[in-house]
Structures are given as structure tokens and as C-alpha cells.
Enzyme design. Structure first.
Site, PDB file in Angstrom:
ATOM      1  N   TYR A 113       0.853  -1.187   0.000  1.00  0.00           N
ATOM      2  CA  TYR A 113       0.000   0.000   0.000  1.00  0.00           C
ATOM      3  C   TYR A 113       0.885   1.232   0.000  1.00  0.00           C
ATOM      4  O   TYR A 113       1.531   1.543   0.989  1.00  0.00           O
ATOM      5  CB  TYR A 113      -0.917  -0.036   1.234  1.00  0.00           C
ATOM      6  CG  TYR A 113      -1.802   1.178   1.402  1.00  0.00           C
ATOM      7  CD1 TYR A 113      -2.467   1.749   0.325  1.00  0.00           C
ATOM      8  CD2 TYR A 113      -1.992   1.741   2.660  1.00  0.00           C
ATOM      9  CE1 TYR A 113      -3.279   2.851   0.487  1.00  0.00           C
ATOM     10  CE2 TYR A 113      -2.810   2.848   2.842  1.00  0.00           C
ATOM     11  CZ  TYR A 113      -3.453   3.396   1.751  1.00  0.00           C
ATOM     12  OH  TYR A 113      -4.258   4.502   1.915  1.00  0.00           O
ATOM     13  N   ASP A 152      -2.490  -1.086  -3.898  1.00  0.00           N
ATOM     14  CA  ASP A 152      -2.905   0.284  -4.191  1.00  0.00           C
ATOM     15  C   ASP A 152      -1.639   1.129  -4.259  1.00  0.00           C
ATOM     16  O   ASP A 152      -1.025   1.427  -3.247  1.00  0.00           O
ATOM     17  CB  ASP A 152      -3.848   0.766  -3.082  1.00  0.00           C
ATOM     18  CG  ASP A 152      -4.276   2.205  -3.263  1.00  0.00           C
ATOM     19  OD1 ASP A 152      -3.827   2.869  -4.219  1.00  0.00           O
ATOM     20  OD2 ASP A 152      -5.067   2.684  -2.423  1.00  0.00           O
ATOM     21  N   ASN A 154      -1.495   4.158  -5.652  1.00  0.00           N
ATOM     22  CA  ASN A 154      -1.849   5.579  -5.553  1.00  0.00           C
ATOM     23  C   ASN A 154      -1.203   6.429  -6.653  1.00  0.00           C
ATOM     24  O   ASN A 154      -0.881   7.598  -6.448  1.00  0.00           O
ATOM     25  CB  ASN A 154      -1.507   6.134  -4.167  1.00  0.00           C
ATOM     26  CG  ASN A 154      -2.695   6.049  -3.209  1.00  0.00           C
ATOM     27  OD1 ASN A 154      -3.810   6.428  -3.558  1.00  0.00           O
ATOM     28  ND2 ASN A 154      -2.457   5.532  -2.013  1.00  0.00           N
TER      29      ASN A 154
END
Length: 263
Positions: A113, A152, A154
Site C-alpha cells: 500500500y 494500491d 496511488n
């Protein structure tokens, strides 16, 4: 076939309350990488440490109700690696790696993440520090073993990866420096974007995250920021990819890819 799912949960308690476990049982992945647990060990143990027959392995954040990642697996790993050796980010619970090594093969599955920089300059600087740290970590890993990382990230890499790219050129997640970092990872870093191998030109069907503002979900004003990233030999075995949107477990959608290999 090996089925691998990635999903940012935006809270494991919230996602399971919305039917996640039933969906996992029906989809039957061999492994599922999750991000944003927003829970600590006492919250997970005895309740979420196994999901639909998959055993979970986790990296929790120090801060309660924040971040945290996990990998659920139908197969027992030969080793588990938690964190990247950088206290600033290991305290935030951002990396868990399961190794499935045999005499003939070294293989790592990773759930990661990446930080978001959308809350301001301080977090954007932290995001850049994370990118600077994770890049050599991943390149070193790819030089030693087969790697399949989900998570993720981002970062929306290209204009086709988000609906409103013109309006986001100066926003975290689509900044030139972030996109250049992604390009470097995918050209020099030893990893490939598996979804784009299968669907090089897909736009709206590729989105995996929608803001909670301005009816973004209803209007499909989304971003593709959840990835499967793999070393070339593994990426070449990918056969089918799907983003599941019939139910909503969080503000992200599950990304599932079937690979033609077995653990």
C-alpha cells in the site's frame, strides 16, 4: 490456473460487513492481497485472520485504525517477510511478502500500500521518500526471484488511467514525478503492468477507485490506481483480468487476474 485478487478494503470490518467474505468464497481466489486494513492484531485475530478458507498474513500499522496490509493464501508459504526495513513506513504497515520457494523456483507474492499525498505537501514528501525506498527494494528482489506484487499504488500512470486527467495534472496521484517513477519501474525496474498486457487500451472499464465526492461512482469518474505488477515470466502467464463492480465493498473495486501457473 492461479487466481490472484487485489483490493483496498478501506477497513476490513466495513468491507466484510458489506459481503466481502461471501464474494471471496464465490470467486475462489488462490490468494488475495488487501490494503487499508484499518485494524490491528487484536481486531483481526479470531475474526478476520482467515477468510473463506484462506489464511491471512498481515503487516499492521502502529497507529490504530490506519493503513495495514495483508495477504490471504490457500497455500502455506515457505517464508513471510513483513516490512521493507524503513521504520517510517514499516510503522505504517505497508508491505507483506509471502515466499513460495522450491528447489526449482523462487517466487514472492506481495501486497503493498503506497502512501497517498493528497492530504498535503507533508504527505506528498513522505510519498516521494517511499518511492525512493521501495524502488531499489523491488529491483533487488526482481534480480533474485520471480515477483508478483499487488496493491494500491496511488499513482495513475497514463492519461487513459483516469477519467479527468486534464483536471488532475497538478494533483497527487497524477503528478509528472510520480508518473515518471512508474515509467522507470516498468522499463528499468524489472516489473510489468499485468492488466495493461491484457488490456492495453482499456479506459473506463479499467478504473479501480472512485472519489466519494461529486457522484464519481455513479458517473464512473474513476482512477486506475490498483495494480498487479510482475516479473516478465510471470506476467506472460496472465490470461484473464476483471474489475468487479457489481457490489461495492469499499471505494475501490477488486482486481482479479488469472495466471497460468500453480504454486
Amino acid at each position: 490456473m492461479f487466481r490472484l485478487t487485489s483490493l483496498n478494503l478501506n477497513g476490513i470490518r466495513s468491507a466484510t460487513a458489506k459481503g466481502l467474505e461471501e464474494w471471496v468464497a464465490a470467486t475462489a481466489p488462490d490468494c488475495m492481497g488487501v490494503q487499508e486494513l484499518k485494524a490491528q492484531a487484536p481486531d483481526v485475530e479470531g475474526r478476520f485472520d482467515a477468510l473463506a478458507g484462506l489464511q491471512g498474513y498481515f503487516h499492521y500499522a502502529v497507529k490504530k485504525g490506519y493503513s495495514g496490509v495483508g495477504l490471504y493464501s490457500r497455500h502455506e508459504p515457505s517464508d513471510v517477510v513483513v516490512g521493507i526495513g524503513e521504520p517510517e513506513f514499516d510503522d505504517e504497515g505497508r508491505y507483506v511478502e509471502l515466499r513460495f520457494d522450491t528447489p526449482a523456483r523462487k517466487l514472492s507474492l506481495i501486497s503493498c500500500y503506497f502512501p497517498s499525498g493528497s492530504s498535503g505537501d507533508e504527505r506528498q514528501e513522505a510519498k516521494y521518500r517511499f518511492l525512493d525506498r521501495i524502488y531499489p527494494w523491488l529491483t533487488a528482489l526482481c534480480a533474485q526471484r520471480e515477483v508478483l506484487m499487488v496493491g494500491d499504488v496511488n499513482i495513475a500512470h497514463h492519461e487513459k488511467d483516469l477519467k479527468n486527467w486534464k483536471g488532475n495534472l497538478k494533483n497527487s496521484g497524477f503528478l509528472p514525478e510520480e508518473r515518471a517513477w512508474m515509467t522507470k519501474l516498468l522499463t528499468e525496474g524489472g516489473l510489468q503492468d499485468v492488466y495493461r498486457r491484457l488490456h492495453p487500451d482499456e479506459t473506463e472499464a479499467a478504473y479501480t477507485w472512485w472519489s466519494n465526492r461529486g457522484q464519481a461512482w455513479a458517473k464512473n469518474v474513476g482512477w486506475r490506481i490498483d495494480y498487479h505488477l510482475a516479473t516478465p515470466a510471470l506476467a506472460a502467464t496472465a490470461r484473464r483480468a476483471s474489475v468487479y463492480k457489481d457490489q461495492r465493498f469499499s471505494d475501490h473495486a477488486p482486481l482479479t487476474i488469472d495466471y497460468d501457473f500453480t504454486l
